[in-house]
Motif scaffolding. Structure first.
Motif, PDB file in Angstrom:
ATOM      1  N   LYS A 155      75.530 -69.684  95.525  1.00 11.47           N
ATOM      2  CA  LYS A 155      74.739 -69.237  94.375  1.00 11.47           C
ATOM      3  C   LYS A 155      75.552 -68.302  93.490  1.00 11.47           C
ATOM      4  CE  LYS A 155      70.272 -69.838  96.620  1.00 11.47           C
ATOM      5  NZ  LYS A 155      69.069 -69.184  97.157  1.00 11.47           N
ATOM      6  N   LEU A 212      76.580 -68.940  89.637  1.00  7.90           N
ATOM      7  CA  LEU A 212      76.397 -67.963  88.564  1.00  7.90           C
ATOM      8  C   LEU A 212      77.665 -67.870  87.718  1.00  7.90           C
ATOM      9  CD1 LEU A 212      74.894 -65.721  87.067  1.00  7.90           C
ATOM     10  CD2 LEU A 212      75.614 -64.138  88.877  1.00  7.90           C
ATOM     11  N   ASP A 264      77.859 -70.917  85.599  1.00  6.50           N
ATOM     12  CA  ASP A 264      76.880 -70.868  84.506  1.00  6.50           C
ATOM     13  C   ASP A 264      77.370 -69.970  83.371  1.00  6.50           C
ATOM     14  OD1 ASP A 264      75.261 -72.527  86.012  1.00  6.50           O
ATOM     15  OD2 ASP A 264      73.889 -70.929  86.649  1.00  6.50           O
ATOM     16  N   ALA A 286      70.240 -62.643  80.420  1.00  5.36           N
ATOM     17  CA  ALA A 286      69.218 -63.498  81.041  1.00  5.36           C
ATOM     18  C   ALA A 286      69.847 -64.407  82.102  1.00  5.36           C
ATOM     19  CB  ALA A 286      68.505 -64.326  79.976  1.00  5.36           C
ATOM     20  N   ILE A 287      71.032 -64.940  81.816  1.00  2.00           N
ATOM     21  CA  ILE A 287      71.730 -65.788  82.795  1.00  2.00           C
ATOM     22  C   ILE A 287      72.077 -64.969  84.042  1.00  2.00           C
ATOM     23  CG2 ILE A 287      73.884 -67.047  83.244  1.00  2.00           C
ATOM     24  CD1 ILE A 287      73.802 -67.900  80.258  1.00  2.00           C
ATOM     25  N   ASP A 331      70.599 -62.211  85.065  1.00  2.00           N
ATOM     26  CA  ASP A 331      69.338 -61.890  85.752  1.00  2.00           C
ATOM     27  C   ASP A 331      68.850 -63.066  86.590  1.00  2.00           C
ATOM     28  OD1 ASP A 331      68.545 -59.226  85.342  1.00  2.00           O
ATOM     29  OD2 ASP A 331      67.818 -59.669  83.318  1.00  2.00           O
ATOM     30  N   GLU A 332      68.898 -64.263  86.015  1.00  2.00           N
ATOM     31  CA  GLU A 332      68.460 -65.458  86.746  1.00  2.00           C
ATOM     32  C   GLU A 332      69.318 -65.687  87.982  1.00  2.00           C
ATOM     33  OE1 GLU A 332      68.174 -68.953  84.255  1.00  2.00           O
ATOM     34  OE2 GLU A 332      67.182 -67.791  82.674  1.00  2.00           O
ATOM     35  N   GLY A 333      70.624 -65.482  87.831  1.00  2.00           N
ATOM     36  CA  GLY A 333      71.524 -65.640  88.969  1.00  2.00           C
ATOM     37  C   GLY A 333      71.201 -64.656  90.081  1.00  2.00           C
ATOM     38  N   LEU A 391      68.261 -63.218  90.546  1.00  2.00           N
ATOM     39  CA  LEU A 391      66.954 -63.582  91.105  1.00  2.00           C
ATOM     40  C   LEU A 391      67.086 -64.732  92.103  1.00  2.00           C
ATOM     41  CD1 LEU A 391      64.610 -63.251  87.991  1.00  2.00           C
ATOM     42  CD2 LEU A 391      64.652 -61.801  90.038  1.00  2.00           C
ATOM     43  N   SER A 392      68.059 -65.624  91.883  1.00  2.00           N
ATOM     44  CA  SER A 392      68.284 -66.707  92.846  1.00  2.00           C
ATOM     45  C   SER A 392      68.763 -66.149  94.189  1.00  2.00           C
ATOM     46  CB  SER A 392      69.290 -67.728  92.305  1.00  2.00           C
ATOM     47  OG  SER A 392      70.606 -67.213  92.351  1.00  2.00           O
ATOM     48  N   GLU A 439      66.359 -58.166  92.182  1.00  2.00           N
ATOM     49  CA  GLU A 439      65.953 -57.780  90.842  1.00  2.00           C
ATOM     50  C   GLU A 439      66.721 -56.508  90.505  1.00  2.00           C
ATOM     51  OE1 GLU A 439      61.765 -57.620  90.282  1.00  2.00           O
ATOM     52  OE2 GLU A 439      61.955 -56.957  88.214  1.00  2.00           O
TER      53      GLU A 439
END
Length: 202
Positions: A45, A49, A52, A71-72, A74-76, A78-79, A83
């Motif tokens: 993951k 990231l 990405d 945002a990218i 943060d999403e990475g 969160l995966s 947080e």
């Protein structure tokens, strides 16, 4: 949209390396990977990231805004079930944006600095750990001496199981007669076995 500059050739490879270096220094990400907070594939993951982020910089035809990069990131995170609220997402995003701009200009100095820092860090972590361990032991020794000095008293009580004592009292002075489970050391210290060891044969 014609004014959108993109990385070319070796600059993409070097920038990709820079992304990896920046992310490898992000403690929130590294802690999540090391502790597998995102599961067994946490390392994958983290690599995703990085991919990405590179794709966002190199493939996207849209103008690049730092909020989108955040945002990218943060999403990475969160995966990985993290947080991040310490401001590090914004810091990492800013570092990546600056690095990208430098790479567009053919300036790879910040990436070289990160490489050098990683080489120095990789060359010295074991030595630093040994030095820290020695310092900790010295501090512990000092603390132990203070504790021993303060507690070296003939009034110290020792718990003795009732079955091994003719006395009805559970506590008795150390300098009194010792039960068979205790052994006297050369330095006049008395070693008393733990209650959990009672009944076990060595």
């Amino acid at each position: 949209m014609d004014g959108l500059r993109v990385l070319q050739g070796d600059a993409i490879r070097v920038f990709n390396e820079g992304i990896g270096l920046v992310l490898s220094r992000w403690s929130a990400l590294q802690t999540a990977v090391e502790n597998e907070w995102g599961g067994r594939d946490s390392k994958l993951k983290a690599h995703q990231l990085a991919d990405d982020v590179l794709s966002w910089f190199t493939i996207s035809k849209e103008p690049r805004y730092i909020d989108d990069l955040e945002a990218i990131l943060d999403e990475g995170m969160l995966s990985l079930n993290v947080e991040v609220e310490d401001g590090s997402v914004e810091e990492v995003a800013e570092n990546l944006m600056v690095m990208h701009e430098e790479c567009l200009e053919g300036n790879f100095r910040s990436i070289e600095i990160l490489k050098e820092a990683n080489l120095k860090q990789a060359a010295h972590p074991r030595v630093a750990q040994i030095v820290n361990d020695d310092e900790d032991e010295d501090e512990d020794d000092d603390n132990d001496e203070n504790i021993i000095g303060a507690s070296n008293s003939s009034n110290m009580d020792v718990d003795i199981p009732k079955s091994e004592s003719d006395m009805n009292s559970v506590n008795r002075p150390v300098n009194g007669t010792l039960p068979k489970v205790a052994a006297e050391a050369d330095d006049e210290w008395t070693v008393v076995s733990n209650r959990r060891n009672k009944g076990r044969k060595n």
